[in-house]
Each structure stands twice: as structure tokens, then as C-alpha cells.
Design an enzyme around this catalytic site. Sequence first.
Site, PDB file in Angstrom:
ATOM      1  N   ASN A   1       3.631 -17.444 -49.430  1.00 26.15           N
ATOM      2  CA  ASN A   1       3.030 -16.311 -48.594  1.00 26.15           C
ATOM      3  C   ASN A   1       3.156 -15.675 -48.848  1.00 26.15           C
ATOM      4  O   ASN A   1       4.160 -14.919 -49.344  1.00 26.15           O
ATOM      5  CB  ASN A   1       3.287 -16.342 -47.301  1.00 26.15           C
ATOM      6  CG  ASN A   1       3.150 -15.792 -45.888  1.00 26.15           C
ATOM      7  OD1 ASN A   1       2.377 -15.286 -46.247  1.00 26.15           O
ATOM      8  ND2 ASN A   1       3.428 -16.211 -44.924  1.00 26.15           N
TER       9      ASN A   1
ATOM     10  N   HIS B   1      -0.715 -18.836 -44.614  1.00 26.00           N
ATOM     11  CA  HIS B   1      -0.237 -17.382 -43.758  1.00 26.00           C
ATOM     12  C   HIS B   1       0.463 -18.487 -42.240  1.00 26.00           C
ATOM     13  O   HIS B   1      -0.332 -19.174 -41.627  1.00 26.00           O
ATOM     14  CB  HIS B   1      -1.419 -16.706 -43.081  1.00 26.00           C
ATOM     15  CG  HIS B   1      -1.935 -15.729 -44.448  1.00 26.00           C
ATOM     16  ND1 HIS B   1      -1.162 -14.564 -44.765  1.00 26.00           N
ATOM     17  CD2 HIS B   1      -2.525 -16.094 -45.411  1.00 26.00           C
ATOM     18  CE1 HIS B   1      -1.409 -14.559 -46.487  1.00 26.00           C
ATOM     19  NE2 HIS B   1      -2.859 -14.622 -46.323  1.00 26.00           N
TER      20      HIS B   1
ATOM     21  N   ARG C   1      -6.390  -7.281 -42.230  1.00 24.60           N
ATOM     22  CA  ARG C   1      -5.665  -8.569 -42.359  1.00 24.60           C
ATOM     23  C   ARG C   1      -6.917  -9.400 -42.963  1.00 24.60           C
ATOM     24  O   ARG C   1      -6.157 -10.811 -43.626  1.00 24.60           O
ATOM     25  CB  ARG C   1      -4.516  -9.368 -41.277  1.00 24.60           C
ATOM     26  CG  ARG C   1      -3.268  -7.915 -40.856  1.00 24.60           C
ATOM     27  CD  ARG C   1      -2.775  -8.431 -40.323  1.00 24.60           C
ATOM     28  NE  ARG C   1      -1.793  -7.813 -39.622  1.00 24.60           N
ATOM     29  CZ  ARG C   1      -0.446  -7.506 -39.786  1.00 24.60           C
ATOM     30  NH1 ARG C   1       0.018  -8.093 -41.218  1.00 24.60           N
ATOM     31  NH2 ARG C   1       0.069  -6.430 -39.247  1.00 24.60           N
TER      32      ARG C   1
ATOM     33  N   TYR D   1       5.425 -14.649 -35.318  1.00 19.93           N
ATOM     34  CA  TYR D   1       5.696 -15.343 -36.171  1.00 19.93           C
ATOM     35  C   TYR D   1       6.761 -16.311 -35.668  1.00 19.93           C
ATOM     36  O   TYR D   1       7.477 -17.848 -36.952  1.00 19.93           O
ATOM     37  CB  TYR D   1       6.684 -14.949 -36.998  1.00 19.93           C
ATOM     38  CG  TYR D   1       5.719 -14.126 -37.969  1.00 19.93           C
ATOM     39  CD1 TYR D   1       4.276 -14.082 -38.555  1.00 19.93           C
ATOM     40  CD2 TYR D   1       6.023 -12.555 -37.853  1.00 19.93           C
ATOM     41  CE1 TYR D   1       3.663 -13.359 -39.015  1.00 19.93           C
ATOM     42  CE2 TYR D   1       4.926 -11.725 -38.246  1.00 19.93           C
ATOM     43  CZ  TYR D   1       4.357 -11.713 -38.557  1.00 19.93           C
ATOM     44  OH  TYR D   1       2.943 -10.585 -39.362  1.00 19.93           O
TER      45      TYR D   1
HETATM   46  O1  CA2 Z   1       0.820 -14.516 -40.672  1.00 18.51           O
HETATM   47  C1  CA2 Z   1       1.741 -14.700 -42.225  1.00 18.51           C
HETATM   48  O2  CA2 Z   1       1.625 -15.060 -42.555  1.00 18.51           O
HETATM   49  C2  CA2 Z   1       1.132 -13.311 -42.580  1.00 18.51           C
HETATM   50  O3  CA2 Z   1       1.277 -13.605 -44.196  1.00 18.51           O
HETATM   51  C3  CA2 Z   1       3.036 -12.717 -42.470  1.00 18.51           C
HETATM   52  C4  CA2 Z   1       3.148 -11.081 -42.778  1.00 18.51           C
HETATM   53  C5  CA2 Z   1       1.377 -10.468 -42.926  1.00 18.51           C
HETATM   54  O4  CA2 Z   1       1.631  -8.736 -43.199  1.00 18.51           O
HETATM   55  C6  CA2 Z   1       0.833 -10.944 -42.994  1.00 18.51           C
HETATM   56  O5  CA2 Z   1      -0.456  -9.762 -42.867  1.00 18.51           O
HETATM   57  C7  CA2 Z   1       0.305 -12.597 -42.272  1.00 18.51           C
HETATM   58  C8  CA2 Z   1       3.348 -10.241 -42.935  1.00 18.51           C
HETATM   59  C9  CA2 Z   1       5.415 -10.729 -41.875  1.00 18.51           C
HETATM   60  C10 CA2 Z   1       6.359  -9.925 -41.941  1.00 18.51           C
HETATM   61  O6  CA2 Z   1       7.065 -10.886 -41.392  1.00 18.51           O
HETATM   62  C11 CA2 Z   1       8.335 -10.402 -40.671  1.00 18.51           C
HETATM   63  C12 CA2 Z   1       8.474 -12.297 -39.717  1.00 18.51           C
HETATM   64  C13 CA2 Z   1       9.748 -11.272 -38.498  1.00 18.51           C
HETATM   65  C14 CA2 Z   1       9.685 -10.115 -38.256  1.00 18.51           C
HETATM   66  C15 CA2 Z   1       8.946  -9.384 -38.656  1.00 18.51           C
HETATM   67  C16 CA2 Z   1       8.461 -10.082 -40.098  1.00 18.51           C
END
Ligand code: CA2
Length: 141
Positions: free
Chosen positions: A71, A97, A108, A22
Site C-alpha cells: 500500500n 488501497h 487519487r 480507513y
Molecule cells: O486507501 C488507501 O489505502 C490509501 O492508499 C491511503 C492513503 C491515501 O493517500 C491514498 O490515496 C489511498 C492515505 C493513508 C493515510 O492513512 C491514514 C490512516 C489513518 C488516519 C490518517 C491517515
Amino acid sequence: MEIAIVNGPNLNLLGKREVDIYGNQDFDSYFVTLKREFDGHELTYFQSNSEGKLIDHIQEVGFKVDGIVLNPAGYSHTSVALADAVAAIPAPVVEVHISNIFLRESFRHHSYISPVATGIVSGLGLTGYRLAVEFLLNNVK
Ligand code: CA2
């Protein structure tokens, strides 16, 4: 114009964990640069880890803003209720995303939000939010 940015669960951890997926920037600092870039428009930001709070917020802003950048994070893949909220509001919603969900685990690959969204951006990092705002500003009547 008024655009609401809404982030779902765990996105408050951006920049602190899983930086390989991320990136290393937190959303609050990115939002400062976004607001500067779209000076002259009203951008708001809301993040919640709670499905009910996200639905309440979508219902609240969905009848007054010109567009929403959402998101839904993990709720993309699980929440019929969030999809129902998006379908119920007049504001167009762009689903964003940060990662490319199709390059990741198969659970996903499906999003309940996509069929009720105006469009989807996936895999372009935080830039996806900027592109979504730009799209809404240029395409919403
Ligand atoms: O890619 C994306 O933006 C997602 O929406 C992010 C979600 C995931 O469940 C989707 O499949 C894709 C997860 C967000 C968690 O974000 C974090 C950021 C930093 C550290 C841990 C988690």
C-alpha cells in the site's frame, strides 16, 4: 512461501484518525490475525513514512520473497522513484488501497504503481490485504 507486506506514509495512524475512511483497526493488530490465518507461511510487515526507506525495503525484500503486498499510500500518486523500484524487482507486487481511490478526489485516481503492479485491490478495507496475500500464495510459481 514468504510474503512481505509494506505500508506507506501515515498508515501508522490506522485506527486512530479518519476512522470513517480507513476503519477503526490498527495494522499491528490486523497483522496478528493475518499471520494466524496464514500460519505455515512467512509474513513480514514494514511501514515507513519515508520514500527512501520504502524504496530501500522494496529493493531488499524484492529479490528474496515470493511476493509483496504494497500500500504505497500517498506515494501512489506522486512517486516515480517507488514505481521504478517496483519495476526493478523480480517479486510480484499487489497494490492495495483500503479505500476506493476512484470514489475519492481526482488526484487519487492515478497511481504510478499500478502499471508496474501485478494487480490492484481498492476499496475493500483491510480485507484487501488478506485477498492480496491469498492471491500471491495461490498464483506465484
Ligand atoms: O486507501 C488507501 O489505502 C490509501 O492508499 C491511503 C492513503 C491515501 O493517500 C491514498 O490515496 C489511498 C492515505 C493513508 C493515510 O492513512 C491514514 C490512516 C489513518 C488516519 C490518517 C491517515
